[in-house]
Design an enzyme around this catalytic site. Structure first.
Site, short mmCIF file in Angstrom:
data_model
loop_
_atom_site.label_atom_id
_atom_site.label_comp_id
_atom_site.label_asym_id
_atom_site.label_seq_id
_atom_site.Cartn_x
_atom_site.Cartn_y
_atom_site.Cartn_z
N GLU A 327 0.83 -1.22 0.00
CA GLU A 327 0.00 0.00 0.00
C GLU A 327 0.86 1.27 0.00
O GLU A 327 0.57 2.23 -0.70
CB GLU A 327 -0.94 0.02 1.22
CG GLU A 327 -2.04 -1.02 1.18
CD GLU A 327 -2.97 -0.90 -0.02
OE1 GLU A 327 -3.17 0.22 -0.51
OE2 GLU A 327 -3.46 -1.95 -0.49
N ASP A 410 3.79 -4.18 -5.72
CA ASP A 410 4.34 -5.47 -5.27
C ASP A 410 5.87 -5.43 -5.32
O ASP A 410 6.55 -5.89 -4.41
CB ASP A 410 3.84 -6.61 -6.17
CG ASP A 410 2.42 -7.04 -5.81
OD1 ASP A 410 1.89 -6.56 -4.78
OD2 ASP A 410 1.84 -7.86 -6.55
#
Length: 466
Positions: A327, A410
């Protein structure tokens, strides 16, 4: 001689052509979506065994559970989609919009506001239209929550909680929607030739204000937010935030488990005032669904607990940190800012085109407005109907962009050394939310704003082996 379809089309008056184009495009989009959903349903029906490459990740029981859950959801969205397409078509064909406008005029007239009070009439129209869609959407929402989500063990709400929630949502929406709309209409009315610039600036300010106040004042009306207690997890989150210069001020846990056992995490806030919000269902240590019911708790609680007793849910601290690393990657890589810029450029373009088109009488007559050209109706016709082909293209482009951002976030978590934990967290979250890891390629390309699980795991796996 027989007239060709093209000639017949050319002979139609402009307003009929506009009306027919809007209807045809709406059905074309619906049929395209139905075709994609059909392909995906075929995947759910035929993939009954865990594919070889998923053997390590998913046991056959979870695989079967998620297959049946997604199949039910897909069938439900087929019927609800068909219903809303037919409803929209009937409203257009039967002149529902001019009828509702006339009715709003009568109601505001009774309240002592004549024809000259167009903004008052517009607000009555909005209130009636949103009430209508809330009422027609209610049976679908009830079925989704208390039949589908209930059957698959996600629903944690009682009927009373559901209705209280729905009424609260409606009231809060009206409290924001009506004042904002009246100001916007006023700005368009008095803005002169450059009203589209003022209207755009106004919507920009409103969206920034809403983002600022949403988490502090609006979200707590619906859910309980508690600061994450002092301890190892909080320290680790603060250390990680500091390591990438994320200006973290508070970490909250939200009681998502009252509503559903789906899990999530997000951050919000501007400039030097950022907060992180974790759903209790994401945290193994905090999820109410993992706790044994204590003696003497009320019956409703007992009922909730017994439904989900066997379900160990949520992630370990290291995995929660990996999810947050992902995030925070969105923030560090500027994805949030890029999304805001794209949406504001789009908003400006739409207001500009609205200013160009609003003078076209045919747009109003096409939808049954022969004598009046109310601004709100103009906004609705242009933004909702005329722009729909553009909106479809834009939405597809944003889905593609979002998938790219997800891979980048990611990769960012990977650089923080969280590849292994993110790998196991993604598997757990997929299992907790009963995500089905096999998808039809066109369906996935068109709909998935997050890359399919296997692709994300593959990208992380390369990192784990390095």
């Amino acid at each position: 001689a027989m007239a060709l379809p093209g000639e017949l089309w050319a002979e139609l008056p402009a307003e009929r052509r506009i009306f027919c184009s809007v209807l045809l495009f709406s059905w074309a989009v619906y049929l395209w979506e139905a075709f994609l959903a059909h392909r995906q349903r075929r995947v759910y029906r035929t993939t009954t065994h865990v594919p070889q490459e998923l053997g390590q990740i998913m046991d056959s029981e979870t695989f079967e559970k998620s297959r049946l859950y997604q199949l039910d959801k897909s069938t439900f969205s087929f019927w609800s989609g068909l219903y809303s397409e037919v409803e929209g078509t009937m409203i257009l064909l039967c002149g529902g919009i001019p009828f509702l406008w006339k009715l709003s005029g009568q109601i505001s007239g009774h309240a002592g506001f004549g024809q000259e009070y167009e903004i008052v009439q517009s607000l009555v129209f909005l209130l009636l239209a949103t009430l209508f869609s809330a009422v027609t959407g209610l049976p679908w929402s009830l079925y989704n929550t208390f039949v589908i989500e209930e059957k698959h063990g996600f629903n944690q709400q009682t009927l009373g909680f559901f209705f209280k929630d729905a009424i609260k949502k409606f009231v809060v929406t009206q409290c924001i929607l009506l004042p904002v709309t009246s100001l916007l209409l006023y700005i368009i009315k008095i803005g002169g030739d450059y009203f589209f610039i003022y209207a755009w600036l106004f919507t920009l300010v409103v969206s920034l204000v809403l983002v600022t106040i949403y988490a502090d004042y609006i979200a707590p009306l619906f859910d309980k937010f508690i600061p994450l207690p002092e301890g190892e997890l909080k320290q680790q989150i603060e250390t990680m935030a500091k390591s990438i210069d994320f200006p973290l001020t508070k970490v909250y846990v939200v009681e998502g488990s009252k509503r559903s056992s789906h899990s999530n995490a997000y951050f919000y806030g501007f400039f030097k005032n950022k907060r992180i919000v974790l759903f209790d269902t994401l945290l193994e240590d905090y999820s109410a669904l993992n706790k044994e019911p204590t003696e003497g708790e009320d019956g409703e609680n007992e009922e909730t607990k017994s439904k989900t007793k066997n379900k160990k849910q949520g992630c370990k601290n290291e995995e929660v940190l990996a999810v947050l690393g992902h995030e925070l990657g969105h923030w560090k890589l500027g994805h949030t800012v890029k999304n805001i810029i794209i949406s504001q450029m789009n908003s400006f373009l739409c207001f500009f085109l609205f200013a160009v088109l609003i003078g076209q009488k045919e747009l109003f007559t096409a939808f049954g407005f022969y004598d009046t050209q109310p601004t709100l109706i103009g906004l609705m016709i242009i933004f909702q109907f005329i722009f729909s082909p553009y909106n479809e293209v834009l939405s597809f482009c944003l889905t593609v962009l979002s998938r790219r951002f997800e891979f980048q976030a990611d990769a960012f978590a990977k650089e923080l050394g969280k590849a292994k934990d993110l790998y196991s967290a993604l598997i757990k979250l997929n299992k907790d939310n009963l995500g089905f890891p096999v998808s039809d390629w066109i369906f996935s390309m068109w709909h998935y704003s997050h890359p399919p699980l296997l692709e994300r795991l593959q990208a992380l796996k390369d990192a784990k082996q390095e």
